[in-house]
Design a protein around this motif. Structure first.
Motif, PDB file in Angstrom:
ATOM      1  N   ALA A 159       0.983  -0.948   0.086  1.00 12.76           N
ATOM      2  CA  ALA A 159      -0.107   0.031  -0.087  1.00 12.76           C
ATOM      3  C   ALA A 159       1.012   1.390   0.068  1.00 12.76           C
ATOM      4  O   ALA A 159       0.518   2.219  -0.661  1.00 12.76           O
ATOM      5  N   ALA A 160       1.952   1.203   0.739  1.00 17.86           N
ATOM      6  CA  ALA A 160       2.914   2.331   1.005  1.00 17.86           C
ATOM      7  C   ALA A 160       3.543   2.539  -0.398  1.00 17.86           C
ATOM      8  O   ALA A 160       3.675   3.723  -0.934  1.00 17.86           O
ATOM      9  N   ILE A 161       4.146   1.575  -0.926  1.00 15.34           N
ATOM     10  CA  ILE A 161       5.083   1.843  -2.046  1.00 15.34           C
ATOM     11  C   ILE A 161       4.329   2.281  -3.393  1.00 15.34           C
ATOM     12  O   ILE A 161       4.714   2.983  -4.247  1.00 15.34           O
ATOM     13  N   TRP A 162       3.007   1.735  -3.531  1.00 15.62           N
ATOM     14  CA  TRP A 162       2.228   2.037  -4.483  1.00 15.62           C
ATOM     15  C   TRP A 162       1.422   3.158  -4.278  1.00 15.62           C
ATOM     16  O   TRP A 162       0.502   3.538  -5.102  1.00 15.62           O
ATOM     17  N   LYS A 163       1.508   3.834  -3.193  1.00 18.26           N
ATOM     18  CA  LYS A 163       0.605   4.927  -2.813  1.00 18.26           C
ATOM     19  C   LYS A 163      -0.939   4.681  -2.937  1.00 18.26           C
ATOM     20  O   LYS A 163      -1.659   5.277  -3.812  1.00 18.26           O
ATOM     21  N   LEU A 164      -1.459   3.570  -2.388  1.00 19.51           N
ATOM     22  CA  LEU A 164      -2.850   2.951  -2.677  1.00 19.51           C
ATOM     23  C   LEU A 164      -3.719   3.994  -1.930  1.00 19.51           C
ATOM     24  O   LEU A 164      -3.432   4.440  -0.848  1.00 19.51           O
ATOM     25  N   PRO A 165      -4.891   3.969  -2.563  1.00 23.56           N
ATOM     26  CA  PRO A 165      -6.081   4.699  -1.792  1.00 23.56           C
ATOM     27  C   PRO A 165      -6.693   3.701  -0.864  1.00 23.56           C
ATOM     28  O   PRO A 165      -7.732   3.197  -1.048  1.00 23.56           O
ATOM     29  N   VAL A 166      -6.126   3.780   0.475  1.00 23.65           N
ATOM     30  CA  VAL A 166      -6.792   2.801   1.414  1.00 23.65           C
ATOM     31  C   VAL A 166      -6.762   3.311   2.871  1.00 23.65           C
ATOM     32  O   VAL A 166      -5.573   4.104   2.942  1.00 23.65           O
ATOM     33  N   GLY A 191     -11.110   5.435  20.528  1.00 22.21           N
ATOM     34  CA  GLY A 191     -12.029   4.747  19.591  1.00 22.21           C
ATOM     35  C   GLY A 191     -13.794   4.607  20.204  1.00 22.21           C
ATOM     36  O   GLY A 191     -14.353   4.073  19.364  1.00 22.21           O
ATOM     37  N   ASN A 192     -13.662   5.269  21.276  1.00 21.93           N
ATOM     38  CA  ASN A 192     -15.298   5.178  21.717  1.00 21.93           C
ATOM     39  C   ASN A 192     -16.000   6.643  21.632  1.00 21.93           C
ATOM     40  O   ASN A 192     -17.033   6.812  21.929  1.00 21.93           O
ATOM     41  N   ASP A 193     -15.260   7.548  20.757  1.00 13.66           N
ATOM     42  CA  ASP A 193     -15.641   8.782  20.801  1.00 13.66           C
ATOM     43  C   ASP A 193     -15.976   8.994  18.950  1.00 13.66           C
ATOM     44  O   ASP A 193     -15.148   8.996  18.447  1.00 13.66           O
ATOM     45  N   VAL A 194     -17.106   8.872  18.880  1.00 11.24           N
ATOM     46  CA  VAL A 194     -17.438   8.527  17.360  1.00 11.24           C
ATOM     47  C   VAL A 194     -17.172   9.913  16.530  1.00 11.24           C
ATOM     48  O   VAL A 194     -16.695   9.652  15.406  1.00 11.24           O
ATOM     49  N   VAL A 195     -17.062  11.118  17.259  1.00  8.11           N
ATOM     50  CA  VAL A 195     -16.708  12.298  16.396  1.00  8.11           C
ATOM     51  C   VAL A 195     -15.441  12.333  16.179  1.00  8.11           C
ATOM     52  O   VAL A 195     -15.109  12.667  15.128  1.00  8.11           O
ATOM     53  N   ALA A 196     -14.596  12.039  17.012  1.00  6.62           N
ATOM     54  CA  ALA A 196     -13.065  11.741  16.854  1.00  6.62           C
ATOM     55  C   ALA A 196     -12.840  10.670  15.896  1.00  6.62           C
ATOM     56  O   ALA A 196     -11.717  10.841  14.982  1.00  6.62           O
ATOM     57  N   VAL A 197     -13.265   9.619  15.799  1.00  5.85           N
ATOM     58  CA  VAL A 197     -13.181   8.563  14.685  1.00  5.85           C
ATOM     59  C   VAL A 197     -13.650   9.100  13.500  1.00  5.85           C
ATOM     60  O   VAL A 197     -12.837   8.980  12.577  1.00  5.85           O
ATOM     61  N   TYR A 198     -14.808   9.848  13.486  1.00 10.85           N
ATOM     62  CA  TYR A 198     -15.150  10.457  12.051  1.00 10.85           C
ATOM     63  C   TYR A 198     -14.124  11.212  11.443  1.00 10.85           C
ATOM     64  O   TYR A 198     -13.796  11.265  10.250  1.00 10.85           O
ATOM     65  N   GLU A 199     -13.590  12.128  12.349  1.00 13.64           N
ATOM     66  CA  GLU A 199     -12.646  13.272  11.807  1.00 13.64           C
ATOM     67  C   GLU A 199     -11.237  12.955  11.490  1.00 13.64           C
ATOM     68  O   GLU A 199     -10.754  13.108  10.583  1.00 13.64           O
ATOM     69  N   ALA A 200     -10.886  11.684  12.383  1.00 14.16           N
ATOM     70  CA  ALA A 200      -9.483  11.116  11.805  1.00 14.16           C
ATOM     71  C   ALA A 200      -9.697  10.180  10.497  1.00 14.16           C
ATOM     72  O   ALA A 200      -8.899  10.365   9.581  1.00 14.16           O
ATOM     73  N   THR A 201     -10.882   9.641  10.413  1.00 13.95           N
ATOM     74  CA  THR A 201     -11.227   8.835   9.154  1.00 13.95           C
ATOM     75  C   THR A 201     -11.287  10.051   7.841  1.00 13.95           C
ATOM     76  O   THR A 201     -10.790   9.664   6.735  1.00 13.95           O
ATOM     77  N   GLU A 202     -11.980  11.068   8.255  1.00 10.97           N
ATOM     78  CA  GLU A 202     -12.342  12.084   7.166  1.00 10.97           C
ATOM     79  C   GLU A 202     -11.025  12.550   6.747  1.00 10.97           C
ATOM     80  O   GLU A 202     -10.706  12.669   5.415  1.00 10.97           O
ATOM     81  N   ALA A 203      -9.978  12.711   7.504  1.00 10.04           N
ATOM     82  CA  ALA A 203      -8.591  13.267   6.840  1.00 10.04           C
ATOM     83  C   ALA A 203      -8.000  11.914   6.287  1.00 10.04           C
ATOM     84  O   ALA A 203      -7.501  12.386   5.253  1.00 10.04           O
ATOM     85  N   ALA A 204      -8.128  10.909   6.592  1.00  6.78           N
ATOM     86  CA  ALA A 204      -7.196   9.896   5.957  1.00  6.78           C
ATOM     87  C   ALA A 204      -7.827   9.599   4.541  1.00  6.78           C
ATOM     88  O   ALA A 204      -7.282   9.193   3.565  1.00  6.78           O
ATOM     89  N   VAL A 205      -9.432   9.587   4.656  1.00 11.47           N
ATOM     90  CA  VAL A 205     -10.066   9.536   3.282  1.00 11.47           C
ATOM     91  C   VAL A 205      -9.615  10.558   2.109  1.00 11.47           C
ATOM     92  O   VAL A 205      -9.411  10.462   1.099  1.00 11.47           O
ATOM     93  N   LYS A 206      -9.346  11.720   2.764  1.00  8.01           N
ATOM     94  CA  LYS A 206      -9.077  13.140   1.866  1.00  8.01           C
ATOM     95  C   LYS A 206      -7.717  12.750   1.401  1.00  8.01           C
ATOM     96  O   LYS A 206      -7.651  12.765   0.249  1.00  8.01           O
ATOM     97  N   ARG A 207      -6.890  12.240   2.425  1.00  5.96           N
ATOM     98  CA  ARG A 207      -5.388  11.893   1.796  1.00  5.96           C
ATOM     99  C   ARG A 207      -5.358  10.803   0.784  1.00  5.96           C
ATOM    100  O   ARG A 207      -4.604  11.028  -0.254  1.00  5.96           O
ATOM    101  N   ALA A 208      -6.241   9.712   0.892  1.00  7.44           N
ATOM    102  CA  ALA A 208      -6.312   8.700   0.101  1.00  7.44           C
ATOM    103  C   ALA A 208      -6.672   9.194  -1.298  1.00  7.44           C
ATOM    104  O   ALA A 208      -6.069   8.784  -2.336  1.00  7.44           O
ATOM    105  N   LYS A 209      -7.776  10.089  -1.172  1.00  5.71           N
ATOM    106  CA  LYS A 209      -8.484  10.264  -2.505  1.00  5.71           C
ATOM    107  C   LYS A 209      -7.647  11.321  -3.321  1.00  5.71           C
ATOM    108  O   LYS A 209      -7.766  11.403  -4.377  1.00  5.71           O
ATOM    109  N   ALA A 210      -6.704  11.977  -2.692  1.00  4.25           N
ATOM    110  CA  ALA A 210      -5.937  13.004  -3.252  1.00  4.25           C
ATOM    111  C   ALA A 210      -4.636  12.526  -3.810  1.00  4.25           C
ATOM    112  O   ALA A 210      -3.780  12.899  -4.223  1.00  4.25           O
ATOM    113  N   GLY A 211      -4.714  10.860  -3.759  1.00  3.21           N
ATOM    114  CA  GLY A 211      -3.414  10.091  -4.094  1.00  3.21           C
ATOM    115  C   GLY A 211      -2.079  10.249  -3.325  1.00  3.21           C
ATOM    116  O   GLY A 211      -1.130   9.917  -3.948  1.00  3.21           O
TER     117      GLY A 211
END
Ligand SMILES: Cc1ncc(C[n+]2csc(CCOP(=O)(O)OP(=O)(O)O)c2C)c(N)n1
Length: 309
Positions: free
Chosen positions: A146-153, A193-213
Motif C-alpha cells: 500500500a505504501a510503495i504503490w501509494k494506494l487509496p486505502v 475509539g469510543n468517541d464517534v466524532v473523533a473517529v469520524y474526523e480522523a477517518t475523514e482526514a485519512a479518506v481525503k489523503r487517500a482520495k488525493a493520491g
C-alpha cells in the motif's frame, strides 16, 4: 450506533435460544469505530471486515433483515445462508466481506484499492482489523505494498485490547499500535475509539489523503469489547472491574452526553433514536425468521458467482 447495539443484543438472544448455526462474535462496546469510519465514506467506497463484523456491515448500509436471515442460515440471507456470522458480504453497499481468517481482509482491501487506482475509479478501500491481526504477516505485506504503490486505502485497527485472551500489553512491545505504520512510511494515528466524532474526523482526514493520491493512513481506534471473544469465553484473563471501567466509557452514552450538552437533541429525540433502532431490529428478526432454511441439497449454489459462457 444504537442500531448496531440493538442488533447485536438480538443476535446474542437468538444464539442463546439455539436458533443460530456456527459461532458469532459480538462487538458490543465498539460501536463508535464502524459508525464514525463509515460516515466518512461514500457508498461506492469499499470495506473489508473481520470475524467481529456485524457493526461494519450495518454501518456500511446492510439490510438488517438479510443480515439476520444469513445468521439464521436462511435462503434470503446475504449469502443464501451459507456464510453465517463471519462471512457476510454486501457488494452493493461496498462491503467486500467479513472474514473468519484473522488479517484475511487486509490484502483484499489492498487489492480493491489497487484496482481503483488502476481503473481510475476515485474510490477508496478501508480495511477493518483487530489488534491481533496486526501481528499477522498479511498485515505487513499489505502495508508495504500500500505504501510503495501509494494506494487509496485506510487501514483501521480496532484495538479492543485483546486478541482472544492475549492482551495487547502481552502481544506488543510498543505502546501505540499506530507506530507500526512508520516503518512502512505510512502515517499512523492513535485515536479514542469510543468517541464517534473523533473517529469520524480522523477517518475523514485519512479518506481525503487517500482520495488525493497521497496513499495509505493507519488509524488505531482504542476501544473495548464488553463481551467474551465468542460464546465459549469465560473471561478468565480479565477482571470484572476492568470490564465495568470500560462500560462507563460506553460510546453511545458518551455521544448522548455530547449532543445533550450542545443542545443538539432533546431527551425525547434521543429516546426516539433508540426506539426506532429497536423497532427496526424487531421487524428484521420477525421477517428473517419466516425465511426458508437453506437446503443442504444445493449447498454449493451461491458459494461462487455463476458465469454463463
Ligand atoms: C489466521 C488465523 N489465526 C488464528 C485464528 C483464530 N482466531 C480467531 S479470532 C482470533 C483473535 C483475533 O484478535 P483480534 O485481531 O485482535 O480481533 P478481535 O477478536 O479482538 O476483534 C484468533 C487468534 C484465525 N481465525 N485465523
Amino acid at each position: 450506533m444504537s442500531r448496531i447495539r440493538k442488533l447485536e443484543e438480538a443476535v446474542e438472544d437468538l444464539f442463546g435460544r439455539g436458533m443460530m448455526h456456527g459461532t458469532m462474535h459480538l462487538s458490543i462496546g465498539q460501536e463508535a469505530s464502524p459508525t464514525g469510519v463509515c460516515m466518512a465514506l461514500d457508498i461506492t467506497d469499499q470495506i473489508t471486515s473481520t470475524h467481529r463484523g456485524h457493526g461494519h456491515c450495518v454501518a456500511k448500509g446492510a439490510d438488517l433483515m438479510r443480515m439476520v436471515a444469513e445468521l439464521l442460515g436462511k435462503e434470503n440471507g446475504y449469502c443464501g445462508g451459507r456464510g453465517g456470522s463471519m462471512h457476510i458480504a454486501d457488494v452493493e453497499t461496498g462491503n467486500l466481506g467479513a472474514n473468519g481468517i484473522v488479517g484475511g481482509g487486509i490484502p483484499i482491501a489492498i487489492g480493491a484499492a489497487l484496482a481503483s487506482k488502476m481503473m481510475k475509479k476515485g474510490t477508496i478501500a478501508v480495511s477493518f482489523f483487530g489488534d491481533g491481526a496486526m501481528n499477522e504477516g498479511a498485515f505487513h505485506e499489505a502495508a508495504n505494498l500500500a505504501a510503495i504503490w501509494k494506494l487509496p486505502v485506510v487501514l483501521v485497527c480496532e484495538n479492543n485490547k485483546y486478541g482472544m485472551s492475549s492482551s495487547t500489553e502481552l502481544a506488543f512491545a510498543i505502546d501505540h499500535l499506530s507506530e507500526r505504520g512508520l516503518g512502512y512510511g505510512i502515517p499512523g494515528y492513535t485515536v479514542d475509539g469510543n468517541d464517534v466524532v473523533a473517529v469520524y474526523e480522523a477517518t475523514e482526514a485519512a479518506v481525503k489523503r487517500a482520495k488525493a493520491g497521497e496513499g495509505p493512513t493507519l488509524l488505531e481506534f482504542v476501544t473495548y469489547r464488553w463481551k467474551g471473544h465468542s460464546r465459549s469465553d469465560k473471561n478468565l484473563y480479565r477482571t470484572k472491574e476492568e470490564i465495568d471501567e470500560w462500560k462507563k466509557k460506553d460510546p453511545i452514552l458518551f455521544f448522548e452526553h455530547v449532543v445533550r450538552g450542545k443542545g443538539l437533541l432533546t431527551e425525547d429525540e434521543i429516546a426516539e433514536v433508540h426506539a426506532q433502532a429497536t423497532s427496526q431490529v424487531i421487524a428484521a428478526v420477525n421477517e428473517a425468521t419466516k425465511g426458508k432454511p437453506a437446503d443442504p441439497a444445493t449447498l454449493l449454489d451461491a458459494v461462487f458467482k455463476q458465469v454463463n459462457s
